[in-house]
Design an enzyme around this catalytic site. Structure first.
Site, PDB file in Angstrom:
ATOM      1  N   THR A  19       0.815  -1.220   0.000  1.00  0.00           N
ATOM      2  CA  THR A  19       0.000   0.000   0.000  1.00  0.00           C
ATOM      3  C   THR A  19       0.846   1.266   0.000  1.00  0.00           C
ATOM      4  O   THR A  19       0.321   2.364   0.076  1.00  0.00           O
ATOM      5  CB  THR A  19      -0.950   0.015   1.217  1.00  0.00           C
ATOM      6  OG1 THR A  19      -0.171  -0.221   2.397  1.00  0.00           O
ATOM      7  CG2 THR A  19      -2.013  -1.056   1.091  1.00  0.00           C
ATOM      8  N   GLY A  20       2.161   1.136  -0.090  1.00  0.00           N
ATOM      9  CA  GLY A  20       3.011   2.327  -0.184  1.00  0.00           C
ATOM     10  C   GLY A  20       2.791   3.053  -1.497  1.00  0.00           C
ATOM     11  O   GLY A  20       2.170   2.528  -2.419  1.00  0.00           O
ATOM     12  N   GLU A 105      15.855   0.514  -2.798  1.00  0.00           N
ATOM     13  CA  GLU A 105      17.243   0.955  -2.926  1.00  0.00           C
ATOM     14  C   GLU A 105      17.832   1.183  -1.536  1.00  0.00           C
ATOM     15  O   GLU A 105      17.105   1.306  -0.567  1.00  0.00           O
ATOM     16  CB  GLU A 105      17.308   2.281  -3.702  1.00  0.00           C
ATOM     17  CG  GLU A 105      16.789   2.168  -5.125  1.00  0.00           C
ATOM     18  CD  GLU A 105      16.863   3.492  -5.873  1.00  0.00           C
ATOM     19  OE1 GLU A 105      17.735   4.315  -5.558  1.00  0.00           O
ATOM     20  OE2 GLU A 105      16.023   3.685  -6.765  1.00  0.00           O
ATOM     21  N   HIS A 262      41.262  -0.431  -1.737  1.00  0.00           N
ATOM     22  CA  HIS A 262      42.530  -1.144  -1.584  1.00  0.00           C
ATOM     23  C   HIS A 262      42.275  -2.609  -1.312  1.00  0.00           C
ATOM     24  O   HIS A 262      42.766  -3.485  -1.990  1.00  0.00           O
ATOM     25  CB  HIS A 262      43.328  -0.566  -0.415  1.00  0.00           C
ATOM     26  CG  HIS A 262      44.023   0.714  -0.767  1.00  0.00           C
ATOM     27  ND1 HIS A 262      44.643   0.885  -1.965  1.00  0.00           N
ATOM     28  CD2 HIS A 262      44.190   1.864  -0.081  1.00  0.00           C
ATOM     29  CE1 HIS A 262      45.159   2.099  -2.007  1.00  0.00           C
ATOM     30  NE2 HIS A 262      44.891   2.722  -0.887  1.00  0.00           N
TER      31      HIS A 262
END
Lengths: 327, 416
Positions: A19-20, A105, A262
């Site tokens: 529902t977002g 994300e 590195h």
């Protein structure tokens, strides 16, 4: 089966975090384009809500037990906030869902690592984080990929597009469509450090699929997922034409940033930089059908020179005129 | 986000019981530093900068003659190291070093798992160590990491100092736990030293490099303060841009990295922005910034980032470029947000009419959005060409270059 393990005619989607804002828009759009492909949505506290065109449940357990939709659910589309993604993935795995897409994300790397190790233990397929979804024109789509009118970019054909960038997945499919190649599958695998589905994973899944005529792969600096493709091909693990574009050469010419990598450079010596990835793929191209495009738009020439047959006619004109000019 | 050494020592190494030298950090010479120095027979002073290879730049100095401490401290606390201004200096006890190891933990994308990297031959730049002398232990099950596993690993690589097997394995597990617990991307100790302490020996971390995950469950920028990834302070425009997305999660418009060039980049999507910037550079354009707008930001956000991008002095051209958006509304971003920024800038007399523009965009409502932007160009006297996705995305910067040469005699860089 029509389609791939990632998306096929048996795919039944449950949306986690349904529902977002973004998820509900995707559900409505998908329902209009491919009615019935999304079977259910999950939002704790919104069970029984009728705001979406699919039934909403409080928990995934209730959805899989539902007599109407329960047996149809096999693919999850995860839209929850970053810190809730691990929880959502575990909920899916514990309820028997075996194909998951993480659209969210900015998932914490540590959570991505836990997810990745759990995925291996459970034998699941997880795409993402930061995936835009998957498009198989002959079947349908998962996620927002292609927007409201996917026919602009997608037409059935023989090309598989695999990209870390979601936006470029669609942009690339459209560039090829204009030049006469259609898409068999477009998969946005996301650019996270810990990638649950890599280029090489996809190639191994589709290597025996006769409908795949060629692969277009869009890579980025960092990690070694592009190099793994070169390794797979050189080990004889994939023999169909592959056209690649690796972005990010320019970053090597930028003012030096914080000295990062590195340790990564030791784990995978000579890997991670765009130029290294390009070199590895070009080395594979000496013996196998692999071409690296210098400019992104040269991908079309690369696919053409690898002998991948057009699916339909080239619709472009010699010189593209602007829609508007104020000169 | 990279931490300063004193931050790593104070907030992470201490918590996970990684042994470190006695130390004090200060931005300027003060009583705390003087008292510390008084108690030590000799000290090591280090510039606090984020950039690596400090030793080679002369930014790490051993001081045994105490009359020199004030002078060395003031120099190292304020000097520039590879162009980065030091924020202060770290003063540490001088260790009696017997040998130096290399130790780091990071993610291996080859194994998709944390990797513990160890060499008995530390102290020098890691790139200079013979790869055959560097050994990697992959943490294939993050649920259980014990010292005995590390001892098995060390024994397996022929680790020469048996007396250290237990203490070293315990330090390595603590370092791994620090990496995991603090949500790092990289935790590096070079050198990890074996120091003499009377008739005993101890293992001490004589350096601390920590890069935290920017997406960690606790945002490191909130804990440690936002900092530029370029090892320089943020410019005003960069700081202004960060504010755009704060407290408003609708889309993203606040990414802005300022560069030296004269071509403003208004680019969309992570991948699309990268390939567009890349092609612009390959074509010889000197780009003025990087940005990455996406996720369907509201017009207000687009308005603000547009004004920031266009406020950089000395611009000659503007590239508005993105792929075929799935989600971002073109009418809202270009037709409303950008167009209003141009209208307002023109009204305020801040719009440079000599700029050459190329726009290339597609996605939801692009027909309407591109038309609105064109109308804005007409009413404000802006010179530019507008394309949809018929023009391949990376041909847009090449087209801009042609127009710049034609209309303002722009001299592109010679690119090798």
């Amino acid at each position: 089966m029509k389609g791939t393990v990632y998306l096929n005619d048996k795919t039944g989607i449950v949306v986690i975090g349904a529902t977002g804002r973004e998820a509900s828009q995707v559900i409505k759009e998908s329902e209009a384009l491919y009615p019935g492909i999304i079977k259910a949505g999950i939002t704790p506290g919104k069970g029984g809500s009728s705001e979406l065109p699919v039934p909403v449940f409080d928990t995934l357990k209730e959805a899989v037990k539902d007599p109407k939709v329960g047996k149809l659910l096999n693919t999850a589309l995860i839209y929850v906030p970053p810190v809730s993604v691990l929880d959502a993935v575990m909920e899916c795995l514990d309820n028997g869902i075996k194909v998951l897409y993480i659209i969210t994300e900015h998932v914490p790397i540590r959570d991505s690592e836990v997810i990745c190790q759990e995925k291996v233990r459970r034998g699941a397929i997880i795409v993402g984080g930061t995936s835009l979804g998957c498009f198989v024109p002959s079947v349908g789509r998962i996620g927002a990929i292609g927007g409201k009118d996917p026919t602009v970019a997608f037409r059935d054909g023989g090309i598989v597009v695999i990209s870390k960038s979601g936006g470029l997945t669609v942009t690339t499919a459209e560039m090829f469509k204009r030049r006469g190649w259609g898409t068999y599958m477009a998969l946005a695998i996301g650019g996270d450090i810990i990638s649950n589905t890599t280029y090489a994973d996809v190639l191994q899944e589709i290597k025996g699929d006769s409908r795949v005529k060629g692969v277009v792969m869009l890579g980025e600096p960092g990690g070694s997922y592009e190099e793994q493709v070169a390794d797979l091909i050189m080990a004889g693990g994939f023999d169909k034409p592959v056209a690649a574009f690796i972005s990010g050469r320019f970053q090597e010419r930028m003012p030096e940033g914080v000295a990062f990598g590195h340790a990564g450079a030791i784990v995978e010596r000579g890997m991670g930089k765009a130029t290294d990835k390009i070199a590895r793929l070009e080395a594979a191209g000496k013996k196998y059908p692999v071409k690296v495009a210098f400019y992104y738009h040269d991908l079309v020439k690369a696919i053409e020179s690898l002998g991948v047959p057009r699916d339909f006619e080239d619709s472009t004109t010699e010189h593209v005129k602007p829609l508007y000019s104020t000169f | 986000m990279k931490l300063y050494e004193h931050e790593a020592l104070g907030s992470i190494f201490k918590k996970y019981k990684i042994p470190v030298p006695r130390y004090v950090f200060s931005a300027e010479m003060n009583d705390a530093v003087r008292q510390f120095v008084d108690k030590e027979p000799g000290v090591v002073i280090k510039s606090m900068v984020l950039v690596g290879k400090r030793g080679k730049a002369g930014a790490v100095k051993v001081v045994s003659d105490k009359s020199q401490v004030e002078k060395v401290f003031s120099d190292l606390a304020t000097r520039e190291v590879y162009g980065e201004r030091s924020i202060g200096a770290l003063v540490e006890e001088k260790l009696d070093i017997e040998k130096e190891f290399y130790l780091s933990v990071t993610y291996s994308t080859k194994d998709r798992a944390p990797a513990i990297i160890f060499s008995e031959h530390g102290g020098m730049d890691v790139e200079e160590i013979d790869p055959k002398l560097i050994h990697t232990y992959i943490v294939s099950d993050v649920r259980s990491v014990y010292p005995y596993q590390i001892r098995q690993f060390l024994a397996g690589i022929g680790f020469s100092d048996k007396e250290l097997l237990r203490p070293l394995s315990e330090v390595i597990v603590n370092v791994y736990n620090a990496f995991w617990g603090s949500e790092s991307r990289l935790l590096e100790i070079n050198p990890l030293v074996v120091a003499r302490a009377g008739d005993k020996r101890k293992i001490v971390a004589a350096d601390a490099v920590v890069i935290l995950d920017d997406d960690a469950s606790v945002n490191p920028a909130v804990v440690y303060g936002a900092r530029s990834a370029q090892g320089r302070p943020l410019t005003q425009r960069e700081q202004d841009a960060i504010l755009i997305d704060q407290g408003d999660h609708r889309g993203k418009a606040g990414s802005y990295v300022e560069l030296d060039g004269d071509i403003a980049m208004m680019t969309f999507g992570g991948g699309g922005s990268t390939v567009t910037a890349e092609t612009a550079i390959e074509a010889g354009l000197r780009i003025a910034n990087l940005t990455d707008i996406g996720g369907n930001p509201p017009a207000e956000k687009m308005y603000r980032i547009s004004r920031i991008i266009l406020s950089k002095p000395g611009l000659k051209g503007v590239l508005v470029c993105g792929g075929t958006a799935s989600n971002t509304r073109i009418d809202v971003t270009l037709g409303e947000g950008l167009a209003k920024a141009l209208d307002d800038m023109n009204a305020e007399g801040k719009l440079d009419k000599n700029l050459v523009w190329v726009v290339r965009r597609s996605g939801p409502e692009y027909v309407k959005g591109l038309k609105m932007l064109h109308e804005c160009f007409v009413r404000n006297g802006i010179r530019g060409e507008v394309y949809d996705s018929q023009l391949p995305i990376t041909e847009a910067p090449i087209r801009l270059k042609e127009l710049l040469i034609k209309h303002i005699a722009y001299k592109p860089e010679e690119v090798v």
